[in-house]
Design an enzyme around this catalytic site. Structure first.
Site, PDB file in Angstrom:
ATOM      1  N   ALA A   1       0.856  -1.186   0.000  1.00 15.70           N
ATOM      2  CA  ALA A   1       0.000   0.000   0.000  1.00 15.70           C
ATOM      3  C   ALA A   1       0.892   1.236   0.000  1.00 15.70           C
ATOM      4  O   ALA A   1       2.050   1.183   0.420  1.00 15.70           O
ATOM      5  CB  ALA A   1      -0.893  -0.002   1.232  1.00 15.70           C
TER       6      ALA A   1
ATOM      7  N   GLY B   1       0.656  -5.188   0.807  1.00 15.47           N
ATOM      8  CA  GLY B   1      -0.577  -5.217   0.009  1.00 15.47           C
ATOM      9  C   GLY B   1      -0.354  -5.797  -1.384  1.00 15.47           C
ATOM     10  O   GLY B   1      -1.291  -6.331  -1.994  1.00 15.47           O
TER      11      GLY B   1
ATOM     12  N   GLU C   1       5.006  -5.477   6.894  1.00 21.12           N
ATOM     13  CA  GLU C   1       4.271  -4.490   7.693  1.00 21.12           C
ATOM     14  C   GLU C   1       4.847  -4.310   9.084  1.00 21.12           C
ATOM     15  O   GLU C   1       4.802  -3.222   9.657  1.00 21.12           O
ATOM     16  CB  GLU C   1       2.790  -4.890   7.806  1.00 21.12           C
ATOM     17  CG  GLU C   1       1.980  -4.704   6.533  1.00 21.12           C
ATOM     18  CD  GLU C   1       2.043  -5.884   5.581  1.00 21.12           C
ATOM     19  OE1 GLU C   1       2.941  -6.748   5.726  1.00 21.12           O
ATOM     20  OE2 GLU C   1       1.201  -5.948   4.673  1.00 21.12           O
TER      21      GLU C   1
ATOM     22  N   GLU D   1      -0.542  -9.415  -0.909  1.00 20.85           N
ATOM     23  CA  GLU D   1      -1.953  -9.707  -0.590  1.00 20.85           C
ATOM     24  C   GLU D   1      -2.828  -9.633  -1.840  1.00 20.85           C
ATOM     25  O   GLU D   1      -3.726 -10.453  -2.033  1.00 20.85           O
ATOM     26  CB  GLU D   1      -2.445  -8.729   0.489  1.00 20.85           C
ATOM     27  CG  GLU D   1      -1.766  -8.979   1.833  1.00 20.85           C
ATOM     28  CD  GLU D   1      -1.998  -7.852   2.846  1.00 20.85           C
ATOM     29  OE1 GLU D   1      -1.815  -6.674   2.481  1.00 20.85           O
ATOM     30  OE2 GLU D   1      -2.370  -8.148   3.990  1.00 20.85           O
TER      31      GLU D   1
HETATM   32  N1  DAK Z   1       4.573   3.211  -0.736  1.00 24.09           N
HETATM   33  C1  DAK Z   1       4.953   4.381  -1.300  1.00 24.09           C
HETATM   34  N2  DAK Z   1       6.060   4.513  -2.033  1.00 24.09           N
HETATM   35  C2  DAK Z   1       6.834   3.439  -2.199  1.00 24.09           C
HETATM   36  C3  DAK Z   1       6.508   2.184  -1.636  1.00 24.09           C
HETATM   37  C4  DAK Z   1       5.292   2.087  -0.874  1.00 24.09           C
HETATM   38  N3  DAK Z   1       4.854   0.943  -0.338  1.00 24.09           N
HETATM   39  N4  DAK Z   1       7.487   1.301  -1.962  1.00 24.09           N
HETATM   40  C5  DAK Z   1       8.366   1.977  -2.705  1.00 24.09           C
HETATM   41  N5  DAK Z   1       8.001   3.262  -2.850  1.00 24.09           N
HETATM   42  C6  DAK Z   1       8.691   4.328  -3.576  1.00 24.09           C
HETATM   43  C7  DAK Z   1       9.928   4.780  -2.823  1.00 24.09           C
HETATM   44  O1  DAK Z   1       9.591   5.722  -1.847  1.00 24.09           O
HETATM   45  C8  DAK Z   1      10.744   5.365  -3.940  1.00 24.09           C
HETATM   46  O2  DAK Z   1      10.248   6.648  -4.255  1.00 24.09           O
HETATM   47  P1  DAK Z   1      11.249   7.899  -4.530  1.00 24.09           P
HETATM   48  O3  DAK Z   1      12.078   8.029  -3.303  1.00 24.09           O
HETATM   49  O4  DAK Z   1      12.036   7.472  -5.742  1.00 24.09           O
HETATM   50  O5  DAK Z   1      10.326   9.045  -4.778  1.00 24.09           O
HETATM   51  C9  DAK Z   1      10.446   4.470  -5.113  1.00 24.09           C
HETATM   52  O6  DAK Z   1       9.212   3.814  -4.791  1.00 24.09           O
HETATM   53  C10 DAK Z   1      11.509   3.387  -5.316  1.00 24.09           C
HETATM   54  O7  DAK Z   1      11.681   2.723  -4.093  1.00 24.09           O
HETATM   55  P2  DAK Z   1      13.121   2.528  -3.407  1.00 24.09           P
HETATM   56  O8  DAK Z   1      14.035   3.649  -3.752  1.00 24.09           O
HETATM   57  O9  DAK Z   1      12.879   2.253  -1.969  1.00 24.09           O
HETATM   58  O10 DAK Z   1      13.616   1.223  -4.166  1.00 24.09           O
HETATM   59  P3  DAK Z   1      14.588   0.085  -3.628  1.00 24.09           P
HETATM   60  O11 DAK Z   1      14.868  -0.775  -4.805  1.00 24.09           O
HETATM   61  O12 DAK Z   1      15.754   0.666  -2.875  1.00 24.09           O
HETATM   62  O13 DAK Z   1      13.718  -0.728  -2.569  1.00 24.09           O
HETATM   63  C11 DAK Z   1      11.746  -1.856  -1.759  1.00 24.09           C
HETATM   64  C12 DAK Z   1      12.599  -1.430  -2.992  1.00 24.09           C
HETATM   65  C13 DAK Z   1      10.457  -2.503  -2.318  1.00 24.09           C
HETATM   66  C14 DAK Z   1      12.512  -2.920  -0.960  1.00 24.09           C
HETATM   67  C15 DAK Z   1      11.446  -0.620  -0.874  1.00 24.09           C
HETATM   68  O14 DAK Z   1      10.923   0.413  -1.702  1.00 24.09           O
HETATM   69  C16 DAK Z   1      10.458  -0.907   0.224  1.00 24.09           C
HETATM   70  O15 DAK Z   1      10.805  -1.502   1.246  1.00 24.09           O
HETATM   71  N6  DAK Z   1       9.218  -0.442   0.023  1.00 24.09           N
HETATM   72  C17 DAK Z   1       8.166  -0.526   1.051  1.00 24.09           C
HETATM   73  C18 DAK Z   1       7.640  -1.945   1.181  1.00 24.09           C
HETATM   74  C19 DAK Z   1       6.595  -2.047   2.262  1.00 24.09           C
HETATM   75  O16 DAK Z   1       6.851  -1.808   3.441  1.00 24.09           O
HETATM   76  N7  DAK Z   1       5.431  -2.438   1.873  1.00 24.09           N
HETATM   77  C20 DAK Z   1       4.311  -2.666   2.803  1.00 24.09           C
HETATM   78  C21 DAK Z   1       3.494  -1.408   2.952  1.00 24.09           C
HETATM   79  S1  DAK Z   1       2.168  -1.637   4.130  1.00 24.09           S
HETATM   80  C22 DAK Z   1      -5.475  -2.226   3.970  1.00 24.09           C
HETATM   81  C23 DAK Z   1      -5.062  -2.112   2.652  1.00 24.09           C
HETATM   82  C24 DAK Z   1      -3.731  -2.316   2.353  1.00 24.09           C
HETATM   83  C25 DAK Z   1      -2.821  -2.600   3.341  1.00 24.09           C
HETATM   84  C26 DAK Z   1      -3.243  -2.717   4.658  1.00 24.09           C
HETATM   85  C27 DAK Z   1      -4.587  -2.528   4.977  1.00 24.09           C
HETATM   86  N8  DAK Z   1      -6.840  -2.011   4.292  1.00 24.09           N
HETATM   87  C28 DAK Z   1      -7.788  -1.732   3.241  1.00 24.09           C
HETATM   88  C29 DAK Z   1      -7.345  -2.239   5.609  1.00 24.09           C
HETATM   89  C30 DAK Z   1      -1.413  -2.767   2.976  1.00 24.09           C
HETATM   90  C31 DAK Z   1      -0.392  -2.337   3.762  1.00 24.09           C
HETATM   91  C32 DAK Z   1       0.963  -2.371   3.206  1.00 24.09           C
HETATM   92  O17 DAK Z   1       1.224  -2.840   2.105  1.00 24.09           O
END
Ligand code: DAK
Length: 259
Positions: free
Chosen positions: A66, A110, A133, A113
């Site tokens: 997300a 997400g 998460e 998921e």
């Molecule tokens: N959100 C926003 N931006 C993101 C992102 C994310 N999840 N993942 C990556 N980006 C953005 C980065 O900020 C970066 O943007 P700029 O800095 O260039 O502007 C760009 O994408 C490239 O990312 P990185 O520079 O970080 O790239 P790397 O290759 O170094 O790393 C990575 C890739 C995938 C390992 C890293 O970006 C990362 O760890 N990303 C976050 C992963 C994460 O934590 N995902 C889980 C998020 S929580 C619900 C609905 C949905 C959900 C829950 C409830 N309800 C309806 C109840 C879901 C929750 C989640 O998914």
């Protein structure tokens, strides 16, 4: 079709190809994307000429979760509102037509998921799955503790959810998360080919097939077997059953009419 900002939607004969397209954010799932996905699936479900769907991302990321930027300042009451991000987030799981996730690169949070909401996953050899998460101070919210545990079992689901680590595609295939692993330059073609194959079958039958396989996760065996037996018998009310079996006997390809 409606104008879309976060998706590219194409019709490839009887298959709808939906590409998540937020390249600057690794296809992070924001409320606009979820809304567009819901609208698109409404249209695709209503289109009788489409028999199967492929959802894909880019070679680098299916979806990295997300959109953390959108989510970070949300209040508890906004979350409870069931508006925005939360409103359409499970639409894919409710889709009546078969949906294949064609996954390359990151499928995290997400993103993982969303892939699990699809009926099965065809993954490229660079795919990586995880529920990170915990690193953000939250639990998963759209199936990361539930569908994942159904699919890969408690021990590995606990490992992934509690550590937030990623698993590579070989581990994901061994664990049963992924149906097929193929080279990166082939995964989309393989998924489209599988979808075309499914789309050529009888739509009432593919719809019932989804219902039955999903029931297996939620009903006791005896009850599931009874539902399956009834649905098998009900197939004999379909012209497509007559056509399928006649075609076999006459040594020709069937032409299903979806009725
Ligand atoms: N959100 C926003 N931006 C993101 C992102 C994310 N999840 N993942 C990556 N980006 C953005 C980065 O900020 C970066 O943007 P700029 O800095 O260039 O502007 C760009 O994408 C490239 O990312 P990185 O520079 O970080 O790239 P790397 O290759 O170094 O790393 C990575 C890739 C995938 C390992 C890293 O970006 C990362 O760890 N990303 C976050 C992963 C994460 O934590 N995902 C889980 C998020 S929580 C619900 C609905 C949905 C959900 C829950 C409830 N309800 C309806 C109840 C879901 C929750 C989640 O998914």
């Amino acid at each position: 079709m409606t104008e879309l900002n976060c998706l590219i939607v194409e019709k490839r004969d009887a298959v709808a190809l939906i590409t998540l397209s937020r390249p600057d954010a690794l296809n992070a799932l924001n409320s606009e994307l979820f809304r567009e996905l819901a609208i698109t699936l409404d249209q695709v479900e209503a289109d009788e000429s489409i028999g199967a769907i492929v959802i894909t991302g880019s070679d680098r990321a299916f979806a990295a979760g997300a959109d953390i930027g959108e989510m970070k300042d949300m209040s508890y009451s906004q979350m409870l509102d069931d508006a925005g991000l939360t409103r359409h987030s499970d639409r894919v799981a409710l889709c009546k037509k078969p949906v294949i996730a064609a996954v390359a690169g990151y499928a995290l949070g997400g993103g993982c998921e969303l892939a699990m909401m699809c009926d099965f996953i065809i993954a490229a050899d660079n795919a990586r799955f995880g529920q990170p998460e915990i690193k953000l101070g939250v639990v998963p919210g759209i199936g990361g503790t539930q569908r994942l545990t159904h699919l890969i079992g408690k021990s590995k689901a606990m490992d992934l959810c509690l550590t937030g680590r990623m698993m590579d595609v070989d581990e994901a295939e061994r664990a049963g998360l992924v149906a097929r692993v193929v080279p990166l330059d082939e995964y989309l073609d393989v998924a489209l080919q599988a979808a075309a194959e499914i789309a050529a079958y009888s739509q009432p039958v593919t719809r019932n097939m989804k219902y039955l396989v999903n029931s297996a996760l939620e009903t006791p065996l005896e009850q599931g077997l009874a539902i399956e037996r009834q649905m098998f018998k009900a197939n004999f009310a379909l012209d497509d059953q007559k056509e399928g079996m006649a075609a076999f006997v006459e040594k020709r390809s069937p032409e299903f009419k979806n009725r």
